[in-house]
Motif scaffolding. Structure first.
Motif, PDB file in Angstrom:
ATOM      1  N   TRP B  96      11.244  51.333  72.995  1.00 57.29           N
ATOM      2  CA  TRP B  96      11.099  50.851  71.630  1.00 57.29           C
ATOM      3  C   TRP B  96      11.026  52.014  70.654  1.00 57.29           C
ATOM      4  CZ3 TRP B  96      10.791  45.461  72.488  1.00 57.29           C
ATOM      5  CH2 TRP B  96      11.107  44.704  71.360  1.00 57.29           C
ATOM      6  N   ARG B  99      14.557  52.839  69.912  1.00 59.46           N
ATOM      7  CA  ARG B  99      15.189  51.854  69.047  1.00 59.46           C
ATOM      8  C   ARG B  99      14.707  51.992  67.609  1.00 59.46           C
ATOM      9  NH1 ARG B  99      14.823  47.666  66.063  1.00 59.46           N
ATOM     10  NH2 ARG B  99      16.072  45.771  66.277  1.00 59.46           N
ATOM     11  N   SER B 100      13.464  52.354  67.454  1.00 59.26           N
ATOM     12  CA  SER B 100      12.801  52.491  66.148  1.00 59.26           C
ATOM     13  C   SER B 100      12.507  51.126  65.556  1.00 59.26           C
ATOM     14  CB  SER B 100      13.642  53.316  65.163  1.00 59.26           C
ATOM     15  OG  SER B 100      14.650  52.504  64.583  1.00 59.26           O
ATOM     16  N   ARG B 101      11.823  51.151  64.445  1.00 58.36           N
ATOM     17  CA  ARG B 101      11.391  49.906  63.846  1.00 58.36           C
ATOM     18  C   ARG B 101      12.404  49.347  62.862  1.00 58.36           C
ATOM     19  NH1 ARG B 101       6.490  50.191  60.889  1.00 58.36           N
ATOM     20  NH2 ARG B 101       6.133  48.046  61.508  1.00 58.36           N
TER      21      ARG B 101
END
Lengths: 603, 319
Positions: B96, B99-101
């Motif tokens: 995650w 992927r980043s926010r």
């Protein structure tokens, strides 16, 4: 045209027949054996059969798995021709063309059974080929009425367009078969040396005349494979999930199929409500192996849950999380069956097939002992083998890579080199016709059929061609869709390279069925060049415009200061507008950055 | 939105925004996990109540390099479900992070490929843990996150939640995870999201933190709206009453006993009330919170530090 028969490895037929019957020595306390006209016969009384009635089955070791795509349906056609005219006043009869065998089956009085068997053998010896066209039509009609079902793609993806994979295709060879082909097939495969008969009763009925040509016992075909790696999955139609694997025949596998069936039913239907039907199956494939299948349908909106649920259920089985009670609940009815008074008669078809396949015959006592010896660990081992060789069909756009499954090959390894015919409506897609074969190429990869692997070439009068390769990949050639593709290029490039015995000539199509190129779209987004780029990047474009204004403004200020150019009012106007545009641009950029964030928080 | 914009002056008492700061025992555990071995971490966890232990375990995946600690521990006990689940959760955390926010359209193809790779590694561990230990709740919970990231669809997410809920019907953490899946940003709908949240609040025992799922659902909804709809939504009587009902049944209920979940739940209510200008309702929660804010859901607003500080001071000063 027929599969290779390794004559050199065959014993003499007498030895083979004797060998087969010798195998029955272990069950001679319940099953009697003999020969009739050189055909091995097994018989055992059925207590529950009414007086004067008996059941008989004549097996031949030939089925769809022995065919090729170009001859697919020939066995079925022989079966139909042999049964033509078989009318029994009473009694029941049918013919079954399976993958590894063909069975002529009858139940009735002695007279009816004898007349049926004699008639079938007489017909096989001299097939009524005048009926060919009618029977071909009947087969086509039967095929249309049969629902496709989810199990056909399983065959294609596992075996390709050969052997046991042919059950996944229509009987594409029917159209091109001649009377000579059919007679030759019957003469080679429907022989007394390639047959076994079973009959219920204390003794054989009188009057059997089963003269068949002599031939050879033909072993079951070696399975082909189109799956380089397992476990693997592919996407099929919506509405169901199927998993299958080829396992060694064993009592453990038989038990596991039912344990898994109950587990799936509980998990997917009773507990989850994701499926209406959930089941498991064990079906013998040949002498040594069986096909193990798990199946569940998926109620609308529940397809992901059915895939996940089936994978989880199999996972607990293969990791050995199995209650003893689950095993016992399945074992009990199987043991009870082994106690039935008509067991010998019930086992006749199994024993007949064992003799036909050259497989050792198992006494009921041995079967019972093996069943009683099955442990939870045995079930775990079979489940582990199932997973290792599994092919999973998932609905729609679902995948199963998350569970560690490979994607079953969706593209051929390479495209051939040759003359390229791009699609009229999409230059990224092209048909390539080369010396080695044909390919349909796209940016994502190609489908290729090499001529040396071509199993069937279907041809339409309008010039369309369809080639199917041994691995199941196919290429459709439609002259209307490709630039520069015409009759001569197809005839010389394709037709000349495929032998006649692999060609099926299909009738002319309705002109509306002939595909036409898609008209070019008016899609603004597909505009090339600067216009299109601006459309796709509106945000960025507007901001760039704003930057341009700022630069012009700055230049204007510099110019004014340097030259005291007339129009300082204009400069002031530009200054004001520049500041406004600049700040709006900055605000927009900040807001866009803000919009990009979030949406992916985990906690 | 608030009537007055907060000033940019630094607040007098800096609020604490990370779980490590608001829950010192979590920080200790993370420090131990960074430097010592599993036995030391396990000893610390033993001192917590079961609810708090479950809360704390999830913060091990934040510790840089903790996969090494877990892999060493697994050499001694390769089948241990807790160690395997924690390792899987660490992989999920790593994935995650790659992927980043950002929203999907701003994540590169390469990032997605690596993200899915890490999540698949995690999922394959968890799949076997759940098969071997079907009652091990934590593994089912992490599988809610992998299901979401791997886009396995709603029915599969609900199936996993169903398995979890049959073991632990009021898992606040799992409910927060499923709520994410049910939001439109993950292909859900507001009807599903709010419906689920209401169910969580109503079926939970009195005093349980689960009512805060209602607050989180409303905050998620607020996030997706544009002004002026945004402000109208949170200010509406319907949303306010919904929040009050949920709060009364959970952290404001007389039977509520403070545990590790309490701070997060109060913060959810506080933010939800503030976004709708319901300052008196917010004050109740802010008084309990004191200095202990939380990263989520405050990171949904611009400049959460200033926002929180201003309102904590203004609202509490007002009475």
């Amino acid at each position: 045209m027929s599969a290779q028969i390794d004559i050199a490895a065959q014993d003499t037929q007498e030895e083979v027949v004797a060998g087969g019957l010798a195998a029955l020595a272990s069950v001679d306390h319940i099953v009697s054996s003999s020969t009739v006209d050189g055909i091995p016969v097994l018989f055992a009384a059925r207590a529950s059969e009414q007086d004067g009635q008996r059941t008989a089955g004549l097996f031949f070791r030939v089925g769809s798995a022995d065919e090729t795509l170009a001859t697919a349906g020939i066995t079925h056609l022989v079966e139909h021709l042999a049964l033509h005219g078989r009318q029994l006043a009473e009694g029941h009869h049918n013919g079954v063309t399976a993958e590894g065998y063909t069975l002529f089956h009858v139940h009735g009085t002695d007279e009816e059974v004898v007349a049926y068997l004699n008639g079938v053998c007489a017909a096989l010896t001299d097939l009524p080929t005048s009926r060919m066209d009618v029977e071909k039509q009947i087969l086509r009609t039967e095929a249309q009425r049969r629902a496709g079902g989810p199990f056909r793609p399983m065959r294609q993806w596992r075996y390709g367009a050969q052997t046991y994979g042919l059950a996944g295709y229509d009987e594409l060879g029917i159209r091109r078969l001649s009377a000579e082909d059919v007679r030759a097939w019957a003469g080679e495969r429907f022989t007394r040396d390639n047959a076994v008969l079973f009959v219920t009763g204390d003794a054989l009925p009188a009057g059997l005349d089963l003269s068949l040509p002599s031939g050879a016992r033909i072993p079951a075909p070696t399975a082909s494979s189109a799956l380089p790696q397992t476990p693997a999955f592919f996407q099929g139609e919506d509405g169901h999930v199927v998993l299958d694997a080829v396992v060694e025949r064993s009592a453990g596998a038989i038990v596991l199929a039912q344990v898994a069936a109950r587990a799936l039913f509980r998990d997917l239907r009773e507990v989850g409500g994701y499926s209406y039907t959930a089941d498991g199956d064990y079906s013998r494939r040949d002498a040594t192996h069986a096909t193990f299948t798990l199946y569940a349908d998926a109620l609308p909106q529940q397809q992901g849950a059915v895939v996940g649920g089936m994978i989880d259920t199999l996972a607990r089985l293969r990791l050995g999380v199995i209650e003893q009670a689950e095993l016992d609940a399945v074992r009990a009815p199987l043991l009870t069956w082994l106690d039935s008074p008509d067991l010998a008669a019930d086992l006749l078809p199994t024993y007949a097939l064992d003799v036909l396949l050259g497989h050792p015959v198992k006494t009921p006592e041995t079967s019972r002992a093996e069943l009683e010896a099955v442990t939870v660990e045995d079930l775990r081992q079979v489940a582990e083998d199932v997973w290792a060789g599994a092919l999973l069909q998932v609905p729609g756009r679902a995948g199963a890579e998350w569970a560690g499954m490979a994607v079953a090959p969706q593209r051929s390894a390479a495209a051939v080199e040759g003359i390229r015919y791009p699609r009229v409506d999409n230059p990224d897609v092209a048909l390539v016709i080369g010396l080695a074969g044909v390919s349909l190429t796209t940016p994502e990869g190609a489908a290729t059929v090499l001529f040396e692997d071509c199993q069937l070439l279907s041809a339409r009068p309008d010039g369309a061609r369809h080639l199917i390769g041994a691995d199941g990949f196919s290429v459709a050639i439609e002259p209307t869709l490709h630039v520069g593709l015409n009759g001569p290029s197809i005839e010389q490039g394709v037709d000349a390279r495929v032998p006649e015995h692999l060609v099926a000539r299909l009738p002319a199509r309705d002109p509306q069925e002939i595909p036409q190129p898609r008209p070019p779209t008016q899609d603004v987004g597909a505009r090339a060049g600067i216009g299109g780029w601006i459309d796709r990047h509106l945000d960025l474009s507007v901001n760039l415009l704003r930057q341009v204004f700022l630069v012009v403004l700055a230049l204007g200020v510099v110019v004014t200061l340097q030259t005291e150019f007339v129009g300082s009012a204009l400069v002031v106007l530009l200054l004001v507008w520049g500041i406004v545009q600049g700040s709006v641009g900055i605000a927009w950029w900040l807001a866009a950055r803000r919009r990009r964030e979030v949406g992916a928080a985990r906690r | 939105m608030p009537r007055k914009r907060p000033s940019a002056a630094p607040p007098p008492v800096p609020p604490l925004f990370t779980t490590e700061e608001t829950h010192p025992q979590i920080a200790s555990m993370q420090a131990v996990a960074a430097t010592e071995d599993w036995a030391a971490v396990a000893a610390l966890l033993e001192e917590l109540s079961p609810v708090d232990r479950d809360f704390a375990l999830r913060y091990l995946s934040d510790v840089e390099g903790v996969e090494g600690l877990l892999e060493r521990a697994l050499e001694d006990d390769p089948r241990d479900p807790l160690l395997r689940t924690l390792l899987a959760e660490r992989y999920v955390h790593i994935g995650w992070g790659i992927r980043s926010r950002y929203r999907a359209e701003h994540v590169s193809r390469e990032q997605f490929a690596q993200f899915h790779d890490w999540l698949r590694r995690a999922e394959q561990i968890l799949l076997e843990v759940c098969a071997e230990h079907p009652t091990f709740v934590l593994a089912w919970d992490v599988r809610l996150t992998t299901a979401r990231g791997l886009e396995l669809g709603h029915s599969e997410a609900r199936r996993r939640y169903g398995r979890l809920a049959s073991l632990d019907p009021h898992s606040y953490v799992a409910q927060k995870a499923l709520l994410q899946q049910l939001c439109p940003k993950w292909s859900g709908s507001w009807e599903d999201a709010h419906g689920f949240a209401t169910g969580c609040a109503e079926s939970a025992p009195a005093g349980a933190p689960n009512g805060a799922v209602v607050a989180l659902a409303h905050i998620e909804h607020w996030l997706e709206l544009d002004p002026p709809e945004k402000e109208r939504y949170m200010a509406s009587a319907a949303v306010r009453d919904d929040l009050r009902r949920a709060a009364a049944r959970s952290v404001r209920h007389p039977e509520h006993r403070e545990d590790f979940h309490s701070v997060g739940a109060h913060n959810a209510f506080a933010l939800a009330f503030l976004l709708g200008d319901h300052e008196e309702d917010a004050a109740v929660h802010l008084r309990v919170i004191g200095n202990r804010a939380s990263g989520a859901p405050w990171d949904y607003v611009d400049d959460p530090v200033t926002y929180f500080s201003y309102f904590r001071d203004a609202v509490l000063a007002a009475g």
